[in-house]
Design a protein around this motif. Structure first.
Motif, PDB file in Angstrom:
ATOM      1  N   ILE A  95      42.381  40.069  55.345  1.00  0.00           N
ATOM      2  CA  ILE A  95      42.684  40.543  53.999  1.00  0.00           C
ATOM      3  C   ILE A  95      42.065  39.591  52.989  1.00  0.00           C
ATOM      4  O   ILE A  95      42.168  38.369  53.112  1.00  0.00           O
ATOM      5  CB  ILE A  95      44.202  40.626  53.755  1.00  0.00           C
ATOM      6  N   VAL A  96      41.396  40.149  51.978  1.00  0.00           N
ATOM      7  CA  VAL A  96      40.911  39.376  50.839  1.00  0.00           C
ATOM      8  C   VAL A  96      41.717  39.831  49.625  1.00  0.00           C
ATOM      9  O   VAL A  96      41.685  41.007  49.259  1.00  0.00           O
ATOM     10  CB  VAL A  96      39.406  39.593  50.589  1.00  0.00           C
ATOM     11  N   GLU A  97      42.445  38.906  49.002  1.00  0.00           N
ATOM     12  CA  GLU A  97      43.284  39.231  47.845  1.00  0.00           C
ATOM     13  C   GLU A  97      42.721  38.547  46.603  1.00  0.00           C
ATOM     14  O   GLU A  97      42.423  37.352  46.621  1.00  0.00           O
ATOM     15  CB  GLU A  97      44.719  38.785  48.096  1.00  0.00           C
ATOM     16  N   ASP A  98      42.597  39.309  45.517  1.00  0.00           N
ATOM     17  CA  ASP A  98      41.976  38.752  44.325  1.00  0.00           C
ATOM     18  C   ASP A  98      42.975  37.977  43.474  1.00  0.00           C
ATOM     19  O   ASP A  98      44.188  38.168  43.556  1.00  0.00           O
ATOM     20  CB  ASP A  98      41.378  39.877  43.472  1.00  0.00           C
ATOM     21  N   ASP A 135      41.127  54.694  48.204  1.00  0.00           N
ATOM     22  CA  ASP A 135      42.297  55.557  48.060  1.00  0.00           C
ATOM     23  C   ASP A 135      42.354  56.062  46.621  1.00  0.00           C
ATOM     24  O   ASP A 135      42.402  55.273  45.677  1.00  0.00           O
ATOM     25  CB  ASP A 135      43.574  54.780  48.402  1.00  0.00           C
ATOM     26  N   ARG A 136      42.313  57.366  46.449  1.00  0.00           N
ATOM     27  CA  ARG A 136      42.314  57.953  45.112  1.00  0.00           C
ATOM     28  C   ARG A 136      43.586  57.635  44.331  1.00  0.00           C
ATOM     29  O   ARG A 136      43.564  57.597  43.111  1.00  0.00           O
ATOM     30  CB  ARG A 136      42.127  59.467  45.199  1.00  0.00           C
ATOM     31  N   LYS A 137      44.683  57.448  45.014  1.00  0.00           N
ATOM     32  CA  LYS A 137      45.945  57.184  44.339  1.00  0.00           C
ATOM     33  C   LYS A 137      46.282  55.697  44.273  1.00  0.00           C
ATOM     34  O   LYS A 137      47.308  55.328  43.704  1.00  0.00           O
ATOM     35  CB  LYS A 137      47.085  57.950  45.028  1.00  0.00           C
ATOM     36  N   ASP A 138      45.441  54.861  44.873  1.00  0.00           N
ATOM     37  CA  ASP A 138      45.707  53.426  44.873  1.00  0.00           C
ATOM     38  C   ASP A 138      44.404  52.670  44.625  1.00  0.00           C
ATOM     39  O   ASP A 138      43.714  52.273  45.565  1.00  0.00           O
ATOM     40  CB  ASP A 138      46.328  52.996  46.198  1.00  0.00           C
ATOM     41  N   PRO A 139      44.045  52.441  43.353  1.00  0.00           N
ATOM     42  CA  PRO A 139      42.805  51.724  43.048  1.00  0.00           C
ATOM     43  C   PRO A 139      42.852  50.247  43.403  1.00  0.00           C
ATOM     44  O   PRO A 139      41.852  49.543  43.255  1.00  0.00           O
ATOM     45  CB  PRO A 139      42.668  51.916  41.529  1.00  0.00           C
ATOM     46  N   ARG A 140      43.993  49.769  43.897  1.00  0.00           N
ATOM     47  CA  ARG A 140      44.111  48.365  44.299  1.00  0.00           C
ATOM     48  C   ARG A 140      43.885  48.186  45.792  1.00  0.00           C
ATOM     49  O   ARG A 140      44.141  47.102  46.333  1.00  0.00           O
ATOM     50  CB  ARG A 140      45.501  47.812  43.915  1.00  0.00           C
ATOM     51  N   PHE A 141      43.388  49.248  46.447  1.00  0.00           N
ATOM     52  CA  PHE A 141      43.117  49.202  47.891  1.00  0.00           C
ATOM     53  C   PHE A 141      41.656  49.513  48.155  1.00  0.00           C
ATOM     54  O   PHE A 141      41.043  50.387  47.533  1.00  0.00           O
ATOM     55  CB  PHE A 141      43.979  50.227  48.637  1.00  0.00           C
ATOM     56  N   VAL A 191      36.732  42.893  39.845  1.00  0.00           N
ATOM     57  CA  VAL A 191      38.116  43.350  39.966  1.00  0.00           C
ATOM     58  C   VAL A 191      38.941  42.937  38.744  1.00  0.00           C
ATOM     59  O   VAL A 191      38.913  41.770  38.332  1.00  0.00           O
ATOM     60  CB  VAL A 191      38.756  42.767  41.249  1.00  0.00           C
ATOM     61  N   ARG A 192      39.665  43.884  38.200  1.00  0.00           N
ATOM     62  CA  ARG A 192      40.647  43.582  37.159  1.00  0.00           C
ATOM     63  C   ARG A 192      41.864  42.946  37.811  1.00  0.00           C
ATOM     64  O   ARG A 192      42.473  43.513  38.702  1.00  0.00           O
ATOM     65  CB  ARG A 192      41.061  44.878  36.443  1.00  0.00           C
ATOM     66  N   HIS A 193      42.213  41.763  37.346  1.00  0.00           N
ATOM     67  CA  HIS A 193      43.333  41.058  37.970  1.00  0.00           C
ATOM     68  C   HIS A 193      44.661  41.588  37.451  1.00  0.00           C
ATOM     69  O   HIS A 193      44.838  41.834  36.270  1.00  0.00           O
ATOM     70  CB  HIS A 193      43.240  39.561  37.697  1.00  0.00           C
ATOM     71  N   ASP A 194      45.586  41.769  38.366  1.00  0.00           N
ATOM     72  CA  ASP A 194      46.955  42.168  38.038  1.00  0.00           C
ATOM     73  C   ASP A 194      47.864  41.377  38.968  1.00  0.00           C
ATOM     74  O   ASP A 194      47.992  41.701  40.150  1.00  0.00           O
ATOM     75  CB  ASP A 194      47.128  43.677  38.246  1.00  0.00           C
ATOM     76  N   GLU A 195      48.484  40.344  38.429  1.00  0.00           N
ATOM     77  CA  GLU A 195      49.285  39.455  39.269  1.00  0.00           C
ATOM     78  C   GLU A 195      50.416  40.196  39.969  1.00  0.00           C
ATOM     79  O   GLU A 195      50.781  39.874  41.104  1.00  0.00           O
ATOM     80  CB  GLU A 195      49.849  38.314  38.418  1.00  0.00           C
ATOM     81  N   ALA A 196      50.975  41.205  39.303  1.00  0.00           N
ATOM     82  CA  ALA A 196      52.088  41.958  39.895  1.00  0.00           C
ATOM     83  C   ALA A 196      51.606  42.941  40.962  1.00  0.00           C
ATOM     84  O   ALA A 196      52.384  43.351  41.828  1.00  0.00           O
ATOM     85  CB  ALA A 196      52.851  42.699  38.803  1.00  0.00           C
ATOM     86  N   ASN A 197      50.330  43.326  40.901  1.00  0.00           N
ATOM     87  CA  ASN A 197      49.792  44.302  41.847  1.00  0.00           C
ATOM     88  C   ASN A 197      48.360  43.908  42.192  1.00  0.00           C
ATOM     89  O   ASN A 197      47.398  44.535  41.745  1.00  0.00           O
ATOM     90  CB  ASN A 197      49.830  45.712  41.243  1.00  0.00           C
ATOM     91  N   PRO A 198      48.173  42.860  43.008  1.00  0.00           N
ATOM     92  CA  PRO A 198      46.829  42.344  43.272  1.00  0.00           C
ATOM     93  C   PRO A 198      45.979  43.334  44.066  1.00  0.00           C
ATOM     94  O   PRO A 198      46.485  44.128  44.854  1.00  0.00           O
ATOM     95  CB  PRO A 198      47.089  41.075  44.081  1.00  0.00           C
ATOM     96  N   PHE A 199      44.679  43.265  43.817  1.00  0.00           N
ATOM     97  CA  PHE A 199      43.719  44.049  44.582  1.00  0.00           C
ATOM     98  C   PHE A 199      43.586  43.439  45.968  1.00  0.00           C
ATOM     99  O   PHE A 199      43.422  42.223  46.110  1.00  0.00           O
ATOM    100  CB  PHE A 199      42.363  44.044  43.878  1.00  0.00           C
ATOM    101  N   ARG A 200      43.645  44.288  47.007  1.00  0.00           N
ATOM    102  CA  ARG A 200      43.530  43.802  48.374  1.00  0.00           C
ATOM    103  C   ARG A 200      42.458  44.577  49.116  1.00  0.00           C
ATOM    104  O   ARG A 200      42.457  45.803  49.140  1.00  0.00           O
ATOM    105  CB  ARG A 200      44.871  43.917  49.113  1.00  0.00           C
ATOM    106  N   LEU A 201      41.564  43.815  49.727  1.00  0.00           N
ATOM    107  CA  LEU A 201      40.478  44.371  50.520  1.00  0.00           C
ATOM    108  C   LEU A 201      40.751  44.088  51.988  1.00  0.00           C
ATOM    109  O   LEU A 201      40.941  42.935  52.378  1.00  0.00           O
ATOM    110  CB  LEU A 201      39.145  43.740  50.102  1.00  0.00           C
ATOM    111  N   ILE A 202      40.754  45.132  52.802  1.00  0.00           N
ATOM    112  CA  ILE A 202      40.918  44.993  54.252  1.00  0.00           C
ATOM    113  C   ILE A 202      39.521  44.851  54.860  1.00  0.00           C
ATOM    114  O   ILE A 202      38.655  45.702  54.657  1.00  0.00           O
ATOM    115  CB  ILE A 202      41.641  46.208  54.864  1.00  0.00           C
ATOM    116  N   VAL A 203      39.331  43.774  55.624  1.00  0.00           N
ATOM    117  CA  VAL A 203      38.049  43.527  56.289  1.00  0.00           C
ATOM    118  C   VAL A 203      38.339  43.290  57.763  1.00  0.00           C
ATOM    119  O   VAL A 203      38.662  42.175  58.180  1.00  0.00           O
ATOM    120  CB  VAL A 203      37.317  42.312  55.685  1.00  0.00           C
TER     121      VAL A 203
END
Length: 337
Positions: free
Chosen positions: A197-200, A163-169, A181-193
């Motif tokens: 869901i895999v959350e960093d 998603d061009r507007k959501d680099p955490r997806f 992945v750059r970790h952001d506790e307030a906005n975690p990266f989430r991978l849909i498989v």
């Protein structure tokens, strides 16, 4: 409307059921429609062959055809955007104009289409127009930078959505990918498989998604698999295998430095079934390998260092894997000695 199978290349063909999930079938149907809107004769021929491969492909089109009947008045407001490496290609995006129905009934200069087909008009809501797909061919690799400190490396034979507007997806439909992945506790990266869901949690990790299982291994940091339900936490040096239909998820220790080793030309295994080894080799080298059931579950431990000689090296692996490897048409076959 039903898709009628009449004559052409589909006539007399036996159609084999693929191992695609319903979501993968729908995604491929949407992809084909996008390609066909400006498709040449070769594209239409390839599309007809895709339909003939599996009757469920036609069913996927019938599903979107139903949506088309209800949403047809919205077509002037639909914008379709495709993947690009920069946003400049989107600046001149225009509303989608479906090809004339008469074009859908012809092939080339008035020739009959191989199968009588009524194509669905696939509508992309404006809210989803910033999502794009990246697909690698078998044997190909591609790196996608989501932001300055987050990147994904796709192995061969892989299909992902970003998603061009959501680099955490990100979404991994099939194949293998390595994540930094750059970790952001307030906005975690989430991978849909698939349905998972895999959350960093500050992570370097590798994910494989096949028709029968999901495999996740962590090189650095931590991930949470399916947070909020049957959550499984993995630290660096741990891996999981989630097999379809299995009652539990298997977790094991792995060498952290071996995670994603395919990027440097090494495949590292500890009691992995030969079916997995063959699948990994095929994905990396860009070849198709069929494994006999007699050896498919046989465990293999060791490191395969790819030397760049491609399929020639695969043939030489026969003694190390204790199998017979032969070429049959365009497929390699692995059987017991």
């Amino acid at each position: 409307m039903r898709i009628a199978w009449t004559g052409g290349i589909s006539q007399g063909k036996e159609t084999a059921m693929s191992h695609e999930t319903q979501g993968e079938l729908r995604a491929r149907a949407i992809e084909w429609h996008i390609r066909l809107r400006d498709g040449d004769d070769a594209t239409w021929e390839a599309f007809a062959e895709w339909l003939a491969e599996d009757r469920r492909h036609a069913d996927a089109y019938e599903e979107v055809e139903s949506a088309d009947q209800e949403l047809d008045p919205l077509l002037p407001h639909v914008v379709i955007r495709e993947a690009a490496d920069d946003d400049s290609r989107f600046e001149d995006a225009t509303p989608y104009e479906p090809p004339s129905r008469s074009r859908w009934w012809t092939w080339g200069a008035g020739g009959a289409i191989a199968a009588s087909i009524l194509l669905a008009v696939v509508l992309f809501p404006a809210t989803g127009s910033d999502r794009y797909e990246v697909v690698t061919a078998p044997g190909e690799r591609q790196v996608v930078a989501l932001d300055a400190t987050t990147e994904v490396t796709l192995n061969g034979g892989t299909r992902m959505t970003f998603d061009r507007k959501d680099p955490r997806f990100a979404s991994l439909a099939s194949g293998e990918a390595y994540f930094k992945v750059r970790h952001d506790e307030a906005n975690p990266f989430r991978l849909i498989v698939g349905d998972n869901i895999v959350e960093d949690a500050g992570t370097i990790f590798n994910v494989v998604h096949t028709a029968g299982e999901v495999r996740v291994a962590v090189a650095e940091g931590k991930i949470v698999y399916n947070p909020g339900r049957a959550a499984v936490a993995l630290d660096a040096g741990e891996a999981l295998v989630d097999r379809r239909g299995a009652a539990r998820i298997d977790v094991e220790d792995v060498p952290a430095q071996a995670v994603g080793s395919w990027k440097s030309g090494s495949l590292v295994y500890s009691s992995a079934p030969l079916s997995q080894v063959a699948e990994d080799i095929g994905r990396t080298l860009g070849i198709r390998i069929d494994v006999s059931p007699a050896v498919g579950m046989r465990p293999f431990s060791g490191t395969i260092v790819l030397d760049g000689s491609g399929v020639a090296q695969f043939e030489r692996l026969s003694p190390a894997l204790d199998v017979v490897i032969r070429k049959r048409d365009d497929t390699w076959v692995m059987t017991a000695r």
